[in-house]
Design a protein around this motif. Sequence first.
Motif, PDB file in Angstrom:
ATOM      1  N   UNK A  79       0.860  -1.190   0.000  1.00 57.50           N
ATOM      2  CA  UNK A  79       0.000   0.000   0.000  1.00 57.50           C
ATOM      3  C   UNK A  79       0.896   1.239   0.000  1.00 57.50           C
ATOM      4  N   UNK A  80       0.278   2.385  -0.202  1.00 57.89           N
ATOM      5  CA  UNK A  80       1.033   3.645  -0.257  1.00 57.89           C
ATOM      6  C   UNK A  80       1.199   4.252   1.130  1.00 57.89           C
ATOM      7  N   UNK A  81       2.318   4.930   1.303  1.00 58.56           N
ATOM      8  CA  UNK A  81       2.569   5.709   2.513  1.00 58.56           C
ATOM      9  C   UNK A  81       1.368   6.628   2.777  1.00 58.56           C
ATOM     10  N   UNK A  82       0.939   6.708   4.037  1.00 53.36           N
ATOM     11  CA  UNK A  82      -0.188   7.580   4.428  1.00 53.36           C
ATOM     12  C   UNK A  82      -0.035   8.994   3.878  1.00 53.36           C
ATOM     13  N   UNK A  83       1.208   9.505   3.901  1.00 49.35           N
ATOM     14  CA  UNK A  83       1.423  10.907   3.491  1.00 49.35           C
ATOM     15  C   UNK A  83       1.211  11.109   1.996  1.00 49.35           C
ATOM     16  N   UNK A  84       1.157  10.019   1.223  1.00 44.25           N
ATOM     17  CA  UNK A  84       0.912  10.137  -0.220  1.00 44.25           C
ATOM     18  C   UNK A  84      -0.486  10.718  -0.453  1.00 44.25           C
ATOM     19  N   UNK A  85      -1.459  10.248   0.354  1.00 43.12           N
ATOM     20  CA  UNK A  85      -2.835  10.758   0.189  1.00 43.12           C
ATOM     21  C   UNK A  85      -3.014  12.114   0.868  1.00 43.12           C
ATOM     22  N   UNK A  86      -2.388  12.298   2.051  1.00 46.73           N
ATOM     23  CA  UNK A  86      -2.593  13.590   2.725  1.00 46.73           C
ATOM     24  C   UNK A  86      -1.843  14.723   2.024  1.00 46.73           C
ATOM     25  N   UNK A  87      -0.873  14.378   1.148  1.00 44.81           N
ATOM     26  CA  UNK A  87      -0.177  15.399   0.354  1.00 44.81           C
ATOM     27  C   UNK A  87      -1.136  16.088  -0.627  1.00 44.81           C
ATOM     28  N   UNK A  88      -2.233  15.407  -0.960  1.00 40.65           N
ATOM     29  CA  UNK A  88      -3.198  15.929  -1.948  1.00 40.65           C
ATOM     30  C   UNK A  88      -4.382  16.635  -1.282  1.00 40.65           C
ATOM     31  N   UNK A  89      -4.396  16.648   0.045  1.00 38.99           N
ATOM     32  CA  UNK A  89      -5.543  17.087   0.856  1.00 38.99           C
ATOM     33  C   UNK A  89      -6.143  18.437   0.451  1.00 38.99           C
ATOM     34  N   UNK A  90      -5.340  19.499   0.177  1.00 34.38           N
ATOM     35  CA  UNK A  90      -5.966  20.797  -0.127  1.00 34.38           C
ATOM     36  C   UNK A  90      -6.809  20.808  -1.406  1.00 34.38           C
ATOM     37  N   UNK A  91      -6.515  19.906  -2.365  1.00 34.80           N
ATOM     38  CA  UNK A  91      -7.336  19.911  -3.588  1.00 34.80           C
ATOM     39  C   UNK A  91      -8.190  18.653  -3.745  1.00 34.80           C
ATOM     40  N   UNK A  92      -7.722  17.501  -3.217  1.00 37.67           N
ATOM     41  CA  UNK A  92      -8.540  16.280  -3.347  1.00 37.67           C
ATOM     42  C   UNK A  92      -9.839  16.413  -2.559  1.00 37.67           C
ATOM     43  N   UNK A  93      -9.789  17.147  -1.424  1.00 37.19           N
ATOM     44  CA  UNK A  93     -10.990  17.310  -0.587  1.00 37.19           C
ATOM     45  C   UNK A  93     -12.028  18.213  -1.264  1.00 37.19           C
ATOM     46  N   UNK A  94     -11.576  19.007  -2.249  1.00 35.41           N
ATOM     47  CA  UNK A  94     -12.497  19.918  -2.954  1.00 35.41           C
ATOM     48  C   UNK A  94     -12.980  19.318  -4.281  1.00 35.41           C
ATOM     49  N   UNK A  95     -12.681  18.013  -4.487  1.00 35.54           N
ATOM     50  CA  UNK A  95     -13.269  17.316  -5.635  1.00 35.54           C
ATOM     51  C   UNK A  95     -12.314  16.946  -6.750  1.00 35.54           C
ATOM     52  N   UNK A  96     -11.040  17.426  -6.707  1.00 37.08           N
ATOM     53  CA  UNK A  96     -10.078  17.039  -7.756  1.00 37.08           C
ATOM     54  C   UNK A  96      -9.963  15.515  -7.818  1.00 37.08           C
ATOM     55  N   UNK A  97      -9.841  14.850  -8.948  1.00 36.34           N
ATOM     56  CA  UNK A  97      -9.518  15.405 -10.266  1.00 36.34           C
ATOM     57  C   UNK A  97     -10.691  15.966 -11.065  1.00 36.34           C
ATOM     58  N   UNK A  98     -11.900  15.930 -10.497  1.00 29.52           N
ATOM     59  CA  UNK A  98     -13.030  16.558 -11.201  1.00 29.52           C
ATOM     60  C   UNK A  98     -12.866  18.079 -11.102  1.00 29.52           C
ATOM     61  N   UNK A  99     -13.346  18.804 -12.110  1.00 30.93           N
ATOM     62  CA  UNK A  99     -13.284  20.278 -12.081  1.00 30.93           C
ATOM     63  C   UNK A  99     -14.561  20.778 -11.399  1.00 30.93           C
ATOM     64  N   UNK A 100     -14.583  20.750 -10.074  1.00 30.62           N
ATOM     65  CA  UNK A 100     -15.802  21.111  -9.346  1.00 30.62           C
ATOM     66  C   UNK A 100     -15.872  22.624  -9.091  1.00 30.62           C
ATOM     67  N   UNK A 101     -17.080  23.078  -8.801  1.00 32.52           N
ATOM     68  CA  UNK A 101     -17.295  24.501  -8.470  1.00 32.52           C
ATOM     69  C   UNK A 101     -16.528  24.852  -7.182  1.00 32.52           C
ATOM     70  N   UNK A 102     -16.538  23.927  -6.221  1.00 33.89           N
ATOM     71  CA  UNK A 102     -15.810  24.138  -4.964  1.00 33.89           C
ATOM     72  C   UNK A 102     -14.326  24.338  -5.210  1.00 33.89           C
ATOM     73  N   UNK A 103     -13.752  23.475  -6.069  1.00 32.74           N
ATOM     74  CA  UNK A 103     -12.314  23.545  -6.353  1.00 32.74           C
ATOM     75  C   UNK A 103     -11.981  24.887  -6.992  1.00 32.74           C
ATOM     76  N   UNK A 104     -12.807  25.298  -7.923  1.00 29.78           N
ATOM     77  CA  UNK A 104     -12.570  26.565  -8.618  1.00 29.78           C
ATOM     78  C   UNK A 104     -12.656  27.754  -7.663  1.00 29.78           C
ATOM     79  N   UNK A 105     -13.602  27.705  -6.734  1.00 27.74           N
ATOM     80  CA  UNK A 105     -13.864  28.851  -5.848  1.00 27.74           C
ATOM     81  C   UNK A 105     -12.945  28.873  -4.625  1.00 27.74           C
ATOM     82  N   UNK A 106     -12.764  27.731  -3.974  1.00 28.40           N
ATOM     83  CA  UNK A 106     -12.057  27.704  -2.671  1.00 28.40           C
ATOM     84  C   UNK A 106     -10.553  27.411  -2.765  1.00 28.40           C
ATOM     85  N   UNK A 107     -10.056  27.016  -3.975  1.00 31.55           N
ATOM     86  CA  UNK A 107      -8.618  26.726  -4.125  1.00 31.55           C
ATOM     87  C   UNK A 107      -7.960  27.853  -4.900  1.00 31.55           C
TER      88      UNK A 107
END
Length: 883
Positions: free
Chosen positions: A451-479
């Motif tokens: 499995x992957x190191x835990x930090x591999x997923x938390x490294x993406x936290x600021x944009x994955x939590x806003x819907x990336x890789x989808x181009x969401x309205x949240x990602x566009x507005x809050x990132x």
Amino acid sequence: MDEQQNIAKQYDPGQVEDRLYKKWMDEGYFHAVPDKNKKPFTIVIPPPNITGQLHMGHALDNTLQDILIRTKRMQGYSALWLPGTDHASIATEAKIVDAMAKEGISKDMLGREKFLEKAWEWKKVYGGRIVEQLKKLGSSCDWERERFTMDEGLSKAVQEVFLKLYDKGLIYKGERITNWCPKCNTSISDIEVEYEEQAGNFWHIKYPVKDSDEYVIIATTRPETLLGDTAVAVNPEDERYTHLVGKTLILPLVNKEIPVIADSYVDKEFGTGCVKITPAHDPNDYEVGLRHNLPQIRIMDDNAIMNDNAGQYKGMDRYEARKKMVEDLDKLGLLVKIEPHTHNVGTCQRCRTVVEPLISKQWYVRMKPLAEPAIDVVRDGTIKFVPERFSKIYFNWMENIQDWCISRQLWWGHRIPAYYCQECGHLIVQGTAPDTCSKCGSKRIEQDPDTLDTWFSSALWPFSTLGWPEKTEDLEYFYPTDVLVTGYDIIFFWVARMIFSGMEHMKQEPFKYVFIHGIVRDSQGRKMSKSLGNGIDPLEVIAQYGTDALRFALTIGNSPGNDLRFSPEKVESARNFANKVWNASRFVLMNFDEDLDFSKVDKKKFSIADKWIMSRINTVTKEVTENIEKFELGLGLQKVYDFIWEEFCDWYIEMVKPKLYDRESEGRLEAQYVLNFVLGNAMKLLHPYMPFVTEEIYTHLINDGQSIMISQWPEYSEELNFVEDEAKMTIIMDAIRSIRNTRAEMNVPPSRKAKIIFVAAGEAEKATLTEGTSFFQRLASAADVTVQLNKEGIPSDAVGTVVHGAEIFIPLDELIDIEKEIERLEKEKKNLEGELKRVIGKLSNEGFVAKAPQKVIDEEKAKQAKYQDMFDKVVERLESLKK
């Protein structure tokens, strides 16, 4: 008006906090939405582990985030604080394995699928615990958006990133030295290794030169690794050993031939100048081995048990083998000496087991190309560290960065999307399992078990939590997000990885500021730990004193980047402050008239005190807002605290009491308006720090009826900047303090009123002091106040004191009954004469001086000096009174 006067007699956090938090949740105040009419402000929570229990570090970190988010929400931003939890692969798997062991079950007995079912059950039971505890802290997170690092969306983001980096050649699989934890049974990255000082030894061992009586001596702290030696290295410039380079040594206990090589890695000044090279068990030796094309011989398995290559020591634990090998070397006459040596030993951050550097096949991320844009974005100020000094730690790590080992030999976590053909060994990396091998067509395909190191997923936290890789309205507005709040201990683990991930996948920085706080220490400055037994449970503090008191104690005196001392006294002081604010507010509300109509307020009727307090809250508003903007949150709280306690409660409320008590008094409505205005704004400034008590008070004040949470943050207004009135009040207040001090020094009882004569420096000061007459009568126990420009008619026995703009005189007979004071002083003089006689007698006694310890003699001498000084002052005072 009933609402105003219907305020509880005492403030009880236990009765208030859960009720208000539920109200905020029910009203949806924490929920943020993209709003084109508002500016976004975003913070992503450092996701706590699902195994976690709220500790003081969490309490501090989340209090600071909540202060920022509540302020911005009130300032009209669409303020999103995005919460979530981390799957914490190593920690969670270790806890589940321990729990299963108590039932006599192992991972292997269950198999992967069944084990993962258990892990998800564990998450269900314990995953929400810390979230509920964060709510107890008053955290105004948008709980509707809560994420988990292994939820479907985040797992998709992780897979996308792995495939993209692999396709770019930035992820590879290679055989290299890695840190191995024999207990957690997985590789761990360099920054998951904690170094601690341990007492050990240097073993000095002879390695014989083949076909010669000569030998070299090596010194090692890990003699058991000798079995994997494939060379001995010396420095090419070390004349002692030049003749041996290229010759062969006989490896003790194994009787195997190994070469002597020359490599500048060897420090000829350290130890004997000869270094054993064990490429499979030491990172530096590994590099030397690559340079000299040396074989890599691994001598222990994943559990640190000696393997087939260990010969007669096979099956022994590494430390058991060490003991036996040292005995055998001694018998052969090859052990020269054992030298005690304290050294830094790498241990697993999770389980504290000594880490074993082992050669193994792992997955790695190539870091150099990813690090460069991440260095630039901090260097050019796009991302700022607060305090700035922490950027040095960041640069130091990023500029010397090693490739990141991302594979873990665990089952709980994101499984690596790599597949191996069991027929031809072909590797396929893709998002879904292939049906057949693309090279040979075989259907015998197995997925990589790692499995992957835990930090591999938390490294993406600021944009994955806003819907990336989808181009969401949240990602566009809050990132990108605005601030990351974190401790200095995870700059490498998390902050750096989020920055390079944001730059690589979003082509934009993940946040604008990295606000670093220190750790919470105990009152003696020690780190809180189980071994010291000095940890304080934040939930117990909340149960006893309330959440506001805990938040206050964690913030007051706190400055960015510095450690914080936490003590019960701080929490008690915070509770006292909450009670002071409550009692003052209650007093104000109880003195409001029914159906107050502030539209009838006549601003021309504002008194000097009204203007002063409004001017002060205006200035404090500006200062606190600036402090919060600069992340000086502790300083901001101190300003609000000082203003409420001293200026509002101790001065202004006392000044307006006569107006509140007299229904017919001039300016009464204006005073009530000012009390409501100033108290309301003070509660708003205090709200981000102490959300509950401020909301409860605010609901009783006269306002627009909204929650304080969504009320408007106060703003500085030039119209409320009454400079002249502030200057006048400063003169009046200084005079009151001076008179009070004089009375205290003279032991004048509060009930005794005295005549006060001011000699003003000029007409302006005279007018100010005259205007302050009622304040002197009420707050300085003045019976009568005279303000004049000269010293005419002032009795010669008057006590004098000076303040800026005036001299103050109080006739002595106004202050004290002279006959009674002379009588009291005569008694005091007699007592002091007695004390002096006793001390002098003791010090004149040769027997006492000869036998008593020096410390006792010094104490008696100090007493003599103290009594003599007191006696002289009493005599001087008596003489002046008798005149």
